[in-house]
Design a protein around this motif. Structure first.
Motif, PDB file in Angstrom:
ATOM      1  N   THR A  95     -11.892 -24.628  18.120  1.00 11.87           N
ATOM      2  CA  THR A  95     -11.085 -25.673  18.523  1.00 11.87           C
ATOM      3  C   THR A  95      -9.651 -25.226  18.884  1.00 11.87           C
ATOM      4  O   THR A  95      -9.036 -25.666  19.687  1.00 11.87           O
ATOM      5  CB  THR A  95     -11.144 -26.765  17.430  1.00 11.87           C
ATOM      6  N   ALA A  96      -9.102 -24.400  17.617  1.00 12.41           N
ATOM      7  CA  ALA A  96      -7.872 -23.892  17.779  1.00 12.41           C
ATOM      8  C   ALA A  96      -7.551 -22.837  18.985  1.00 12.41           C
ATOM      9  O   ALA A  96      -6.669 -23.002  19.727  1.00 12.41           O
ATOM     10  CB  ALA A  96      -7.397 -23.129  16.564  1.00 12.41           C
ATOM     11  N   ILE A  97      -8.768 -22.302  19.532  1.00  9.22           N
ATOM     12  CA  ILE A  97      -8.757 -21.203  20.442  1.00  9.22           C
ATOM     13  C   ILE A  97      -8.618 -22.019  21.877  1.00  9.22           C
ATOM     14  O   ILE A  97      -7.882 -21.861  22.529  1.00  9.22           O
ATOM     15  CB  ILE A  97      -9.841 -20.257  20.598  1.00  9.22           C
ATOM     16  N   ALA A  98      -9.426 -22.927  21.815  1.00 10.97           N
ATOM     17  CA  ALA A  98      -9.401 -23.891  22.982  1.00 10.97           C
ATOM     18  C   ALA A  98      -8.081 -24.793  23.294  1.00 10.97           C
ATOM     19  O   ALA A  98      -7.550 -24.901  24.194  1.00 10.97           O
ATOM     20  CB  ALA A  98     -10.303 -25.037  23.037  1.00 10.97           C
ATOM     21  N   SER A  99      -7.616 -24.963  22.126  1.00 12.02           N
ATOM     22  CA  SER A  99      -6.167 -25.847  22.164  1.00 12.02           C
ATOM     23  C   SER A  99      -5.237 -24.830  22.710  1.00 12.02           C
ATOM     24  O   SER A  99      -4.353 -25.228  23.468  1.00 12.02           O
ATOM     25  CB  SER A  99      -6.025 -26.395  20.745  1.00 12.02           C
ATOM     26  N   GLY A 139      -4.596  -3.924  17.759  1.00 13.91           N
ATOM     27  CA  GLY A 139      -4.405  -5.315  18.393  1.00 13.91           C
ATOM     28  C   GLY A 139      -5.046  -6.277  17.634  1.00 13.91           C
ATOM     29  O   GLY A 139      -6.126  -6.266  17.095  1.00 13.91           O
ATOM     30  N   TRP A 140      -4.323  -7.373  17.382  1.00 10.34           N
ATOM     31  CA  TRP A 140      -4.669  -8.461  16.317  1.00 10.34           C
ATOM     32  C   TRP A 140      -4.682 -10.049  16.827  1.00 10.34           C
ATOM     33  O   TRP A 140      -3.892 -10.221  17.730  1.00 10.34           O
ATOM     34  CB  TRP A 140      -3.490  -8.475  15.378  1.00 10.34           C
ATOM     35  N   LEU A 141      -5.630 -10.570  16.445  1.00 17.24           N
ATOM     36  CA  LEU A 141      -5.524 -11.842  16.462  1.00 17.24           C
ATOM     37  C   LEU A 141      -5.374 -12.123  14.854  1.00 17.24           C
ATOM     38  O   LEU A 141      -5.714 -12.042  13.996  1.00 17.24           O
ATOM     39  CB  LEU A 141      -6.960 -12.775  16.806  1.00 17.24           C
ATOM     40  N   ALA A 142      -3.959 -12.822  14.946  1.00 14.78           N
ATOM     41  CA  ALA A 142      -3.461 -13.414  13.786  1.00 14.78           C
ATOM     42  C   ALA A 142      -3.137 -14.696  13.577  1.00 14.78           C
ATOM     43  O   ALA A 142      -3.119 -15.575  14.336  1.00 14.78           O
ATOM     44  CB  ALA A 142      -2.445 -12.473  13.305  1.00 14.78           C
ATOM     45  N   LEU A 143      -2.724 -15.200  12.050  1.00 12.40           N
ATOM     46  CA  LEU A 143      -2.227 -16.534  12.130  1.00 12.40           C
ATOM     47  C   LEU A 143      -0.845 -16.387  11.567  1.00 12.40           C
ATOM     48  O   LEU A 143      -0.648 -15.787  10.602  1.00 12.40           O
ATOM     49  CB  LEU A 143      -2.948 -17.074  11.048  1.00 12.40           C
ATOM     50  N   ASP A 144       0.013 -17.214  12.492  1.00  7.87           N
ATOM     51  CA  ASP A 144       1.589 -17.020  12.071  1.00  7.87           C
ATOM     52  C   ASP A 144       1.686 -17.983  10.652  1.00  7.87           C
ATOM     53  O   ASP A 144       0.894 -18.431  10.223  1.00  7.87           O
ATOM     54  CB  ASP A 144       2.503 -17.039  13.225  1.00  7.87           C
ATOM     55  N   ALA A 145       3.014 -17.854  10.495  1.00  9.61           N
ATOM     56  CA  ALA A 145       3.276 -18.666   9.127  1.00  9.61           C
ATOM     57  C   ALA A 145       3.333 -20.095   9.460  1.00  9.61           C
ATOM     58  O   ALA A 145       2.902 -20.889   8.511  1.00  9.61           O
ATOM     59  CB  ALA A 145       5.019 -18.341   8.726  1.00  9.61           C
ATOM     60  N   GLY A 146       3.411 -20.442  10.512  1.00 10.87           N
ATOM     61  CA  GLY A 146       3.107 -21.873  10.812  1.00 10.87           C
ATOM     62  C   GLY A 146       1.897 -22.545  11.212  1.00 10.87           C
ATOM     63  O   GLY A 146       1.421 -23.251  11.881  1.00 10.87           O
ATOM     64  N   LYS A 147       0.521 -21.385  10.768  1.00 15.27           N
ATOM     65  CA  LYS A 147      -0.688 -21.424  11.038  1.00 15.27           C
ATOM     66  C   LYS A 147      -1.121 -21.674  12.542  1.00 15.27           C
ATOM     67  O   LYS A 147      -1.912 -22.493  12.789  1.00 15.27           O
ATOM     68  CB  LYS A 147      -1.336 -22.724  10.278  1.00 15.27           C
ATOM     69  N   GLY A 168     -14.153 -16.807  11.986  1.00 21.81           N
ATOM     70  CA  GLY A 168     -13.710 -18.178  11.766  1.00 21.81           C
ATOM     71  C   GLY A 168     -13.731 -18.472  10.373  1.00 21.81           C
ATOM     72  O   GLY A 168     -13.168 -19.542   9.952  1.00 21.81           O
ATOM     73  N   ARG A 169     -14.530 -17.847   9.387  1.00 18.97           N
ATOM     74  CA  ARG A 169     -14.403 -18.151   7.841  1.00 18.97           C
ATOM     75  C   ARG A 169     -12.956 -17.801   7.543  1.00 18.97           C
ATOM     76  O   ARG A 169     -12.397 -18.327   6.729  1.00 18.97           O
ATOM     77  CB  ARG A 169     -15.578 -17.286   7.159  1.00 18.97           C
ATOM     78  N   ARG A 170     -12.618 -16.607   8.052  1.00 23.80           N
ATOM     79  CA  ARG A 170     -11.057 -16.065   7.794  1.00 23.80           C
ATOM     80  C   ARG A 170     -10.104 -17.191   7.967  1.00 23.80           C
ATOM     81  O   ARG A 170      -9.177 -17.611   7.487  1.00 23.80           O
ATOM     82  CB  ARG A 170     -10.861 -14.925   8.175  1.00 23.80           C
ATOM     83  N   TYR A 171     -10.233 -17.812   9.450  1.00 18.10           N
ATOM     84  CA  TYR A 171      -9.511 -18.920   9.918  1.00 18.10           C
ATOM     85  C   TYR A 171      -9.385 -19.901   9.022  1.00 18.10           C
ATOM     86  O   TYR A 171      -8.545 -20.370   8.495  1.00 18.10           O
ATOM     87  CB  TYR A 171      -9.574 -19.257  11.425  1.00 18.10           C
ATOM     88  N   ASP A 172     -10.630 -20.335   8.633  1.00 14.54           N
ATOM     89  CA  ASP A 172     -10.818 -21.823   7.756  1.00 14.54           C
ATOM     90  C   ASP A 172      -9.904 -21.379   6.193  1.00 14.54           C
ATOM     91  O   ASP A 172      -9.417 -22.347   5.730  1.00 14.54           O
ATOM     92  CB  ASP A 172     -12.360 -21.777   7.543  1.00 14.54           C
ATOM     93  N   GLN A 173     -10.217 -20.088   5.565  1.00 14.82           N
ATOM     94  CA  GLN A 173      -9.597 -19.737   4.502  1.00 14.82           C
ATOM     95  C   GLN A 173      -8.318 -19.759   4.574  1.00 14.82           C
ATOM     96  O   GLN A 173      -7.405 -20.151   3.722  1.00 14.82           O
ATOM     97  CB  GLN A 173     -10.039 -18.381   3.970  1.00 14.82           C
TER      98      GLN A 173
END
Ligand code: MN
Length: 249
Positions: free
Chosen positions: A146-150, A175-183, A239-244
């Motif tokens: 959902t986040a990728i599509a958004s 090269g990274w896919l990461a989550l920034d401080a604002g999620k 995806g599990r890392r993202y959820d966590q």
């Protein structure tokens, strides 16, 4: 045997699982003359986690010989040199590689570069092995999809941007896919073995752009390597890392 999820959660949990199995080896590691460990120091704390699959599990995308050298030699060397570094800084005892990388300013200057390079090498590769799997490629699902599509319109456009971002690195890096401080999802690159953790981001997927990761099979064809690598990403684990990282919905 520790399970895959524990290894995936980070080197701290991996270490907890390895504490018994690796105890004798770790003690031997700390006893290496010249490692700089003072008498009575704790055993070398970091251990090389085993690959969570066979060397040939990612064929034909990643060949078994590359995996063997990459894990058994390159990753092992990062672990050994990280242990050498922390052996001279007892105040770092008990800290995970991720904790050290997340605040390098707290690492004594005498070992800061070594921890940045070899701690990064250890943490990055631990995440990397556990981001990949053989078998048919399965695209992301759940909240990550959902986040990728958004943010990227589609998984295809996202994949293209990820390859472009990682492929644009000059020299060695990740090269990274990461989550920034604002999620928010972000595509970032780091040089050498630098970790997104040191910039306050949470790494979800790292693509190793060092030549040691692909040169045996792909030589200078880095774009081909990247395409092949994406075909063996374990999006379920990402995806599990993202959820966590984002926490409860
Ligand atoms: Mn590597």
């Amino acid at each position: 045997m520790w399970n895959r999820r524990e290894v995936l959660s980070g080197t701290t949990l991996a270490l907890a699982g390895l504490a018994l199995a690796g105890h004798a080896e770790a003690q031997q590691g700390a006893a290496i003359p010249g490692a700089g460990a003072p008498a009575g120091a704790a055993p070398a704390p970091f251990v090389l986690p085993p690959l969570p699959y066979a060397y040939d599990a990612l064929e034909p995308a990643i060949d078994a010989e590359t995996m063997r050298l990459h894990h058994d030699k390159h990753h092992a060397t990062y672990v050994a040199k990280l242990n050498e570094a922390v052996a001279t800084a007892p105040e770092l005892a008990g800290r995970s590689a991720e904790e050290l990388l997340a605040d390098l300013s707290k690492v004594p200057e005498s070992v800061r570069t070594a921890v940045r390079n070899h701690g990064g090498g250890h943490a990055n590769h631990t995440l990397f092995w556990n981001s990949l799997k053989g078998g048919p490629a399965v695209p992301p699902g759940g909240r990550l999809a959902t986040a990728i599509a958004s943010q990227f319109s589609s998984f295809e456009l996202f994949s293209a941007q990820l390859v472009k971002s990682a492929g644009g690195i000059f020299g060695s890096g990740w090269g990274w896919l990461a989550l920034d401080a604002g999620k928010r999802l972000v595509l970032v690159t780091t040089a050498n073995q630098d970790s997104p953790l040191s910039s306050g981001a949470t790494p979800l997927l790292g693509l190793d752009i060092w030549e040691h990761a692909y040169y045996l099979r792909y030589q200078n064809r880095r774009a081909d390597y990247l395409q092949a690598l994406l075909s063996v990403v374990d999006w379920g684990e990402v995806g599990r890392r993202y959820d966590q990282a984002v926490g409860p919905a």
